[in-house]
Design an enzyme around this catalytic site. Structure first.
Site, PDB file in Angstrom:
ATOM      1  N   LYS A 208      46.364  41.372  45.450  1.00 39.54           N
ATOM      2  CA  LYS A 208      45.938  41.126  44.069  1.00 39.54           C
ATOM      3  C   LYS A 208      45.359  39.730  43.889  1.00 39.54           C
ATOM      4  O   LYS A 208      45.632  38.813  44.654  1.00 39.54           O
ATOM      5  CB  LYS A 208      47.084  41.430  43.100  1.00 39.54           C
ATOM      6  N   ARG A 246      54.870  48.235  46.938  1.00 41.07           N
ATOM      7  CA  ARG A 246      53.678  49.098  47.078  1.00 41.07           C
ATOM      8  C   ARG A 246      52.576  48.274  47.719  1.00 41.07           C
ATOM      9  O   ARG A 246      52.114  47.303  47.140  1.00 41.07           O
ATOM     10  CB  ARG A 246      53.265  49.577  45.688  1.00 41.07           C
TER      11      ARG A 246
END
Ligand code: PMM
Length: 265
Positions: A208, A246
Site C-alpha cells: 500500500k 492479507r
C-alpha cells in the site's frame, strides 16, 4: 500461528497485478502457487478497490471470479470472495467460497448483510467511509484507532442484528481506506484497540501507498521493496495478536511470520 490470506486479483486494473491474472487459468495457477507457499485462505477479487478505481458491474465481476473460485475450491483451497456486492457474495458462496470479505463492512450494498446471513459464510467486515473515488475526503479523525474501533463496533452490531453470529465475524481496520499517510500508522500502532473488540482480526497492508511513502525515496520504490515492507508489517501485526494478514507475496510473509513466532517463543 497467524494466518496468511493470499491475494488473487482477477481484474485488469489493480495497481499491483496490472491485469496479469485476468485469464482464469493463470488466476487459478497463481492461487495454487500461493497456497503451496503457505496461504491459509485465497482471497479472490474481481473489482479493484484501490483509490480512484472504476467500478464494474456485478455481472462482469462474477464472470471474472466464479470460474476461479470453482476451480480453487475443487482443488481443496479455502477461498474468500473480496466484493462489495451482495449478488456476487451469494454466487461466490454457492461456488464454494467460505468467507465474504466486504471492505465496506456492509455499507456499500444494503442487501449484503442479509445475503451473508443466508449464505452461512463467515463475514470479514472492513472499516470504510465511502467509495474509492472520494474516500480521502472522509479521512478526518481526532483519534484514528479509537474512531476506527468505534465504527467497527457499529458494523459488528449491524451484522449481529442481521442474524450473523459473532463467531462468524472477522474485523479489519481497513488500512488505506479513508486513511491517508500517517493515519495508517496510527491505526497499526493502535491495533490493540481493534483486537480488544473480540472477533478475529484481519489486516491488509500489502504494497500500500503509505508503505511506499515511508521508504527512503532516493531509489525507485519497486514491488520488491513494497513486499519487504509488507513482510515487516506482517511480523509486527502478528505480535499484536492479529488472526491473519492479507498479502500479495505469501512466501515473504510466511518467512517473516516464522521469524516473528520464533521470537515470541
Ligand atoms: N485491501 C484491498 C482490497 N481488499 N480486503 C481486506 N479485508 N482488507 C484490505 O486491507 C483490503 C482488502 C486493496 O488492495 P489490493 O487492490 O491490493 O487488493
Amino acid at each position: 500461528m497467524t494466518g496468511i490470506w493470499g491475494i488473487v486479483n482477477v481484474t485488469p486494473d489493480s495497481f499491483s497485478d496490472g491485469g496479469r491474472y485476468l485469464d482464469v487459468e493463470r488466476a487459478v495457477a497463481h492461487g495454487l502457487r500461493l497456497r503451496a507457499e503457505g496461504a491459509t485462505v485465497l482471497d479472490i477479487g474481481g473489482e479493484s478497490t484501490r483509490p480512484g478505481a472504476d467500478r464494474v458491474t456485478p455481472e462482469v465481476e462474477q464472470a471474472r471470479v466464479i470460474p476461479v473460485i470453482e476451480q480453487l475450491t475443487a482443488a481443496g483451497a479455502p477461498v474468500s470472495i473480496d466484493t462489495l456486492n451482495a449478488s456476487t457474495a451469494a454466487a461466490a458462496v454457492r461456488a464454494g467460497a467460505r468467507i465474504v470479505n466486504d471492505v465496506s463492512g456492509g455499507l456499500a450494498d444494503p442487501e449484503m448483510r442479509a445475503a451473508v446471513a443466508e449464505s452461512g459464510a463467515d463475514y470479514a467486515i472492513g472499516h470504510w467511509r465511502g467509495f474509492s473515488a472520494d474516500m480521502y475526503a472522509n479521512a478526518e479523525y481526532r483519534r484514528v484507532a479509537r474512531e476506527v474501533a468505534g465504527e467497527l463496533k457499529e458494523r459488528m452490531g449491524e451484522a449481529a442484528a442481521s442474524g450473523i453470529a459473532p463467531s462468524r465475524l472477522i474485523i479489519d481496520p481497513g488500512v488505506g481506506f479513508a486513511k491517508a499517510g500517517q493515519q495508517n500508522w496510527d491505526v497499526l500502532r493502535g491495533l490493540d484497540e481493534i483486537v480488544a473488540l473480540g472477533p478475529r482480526v484481519l489486516i491488509g497492508t500489502s504494497r500500500k501507498r503509505f508503505l511506499a511513502e515511508t521508504l527512503d525515496q532516493g531509489e525507485p520504490i519497486t514491488e520488491t521493496r513494497r513486499d519487504l515492507a509488507t513482510a515487516v508489517t506482517s511480523a509486527l501485526a502478528a505480535r499484536s495478536g492479529v488472526w491473519a494478514v492479507r498479502v500479495h507475496d505469501v512466501a515473504a510473509t510466511r518467512d517473516a511470520l516464522a521469524i516473528a513466532h520464533a521470537w515470541e517463543g
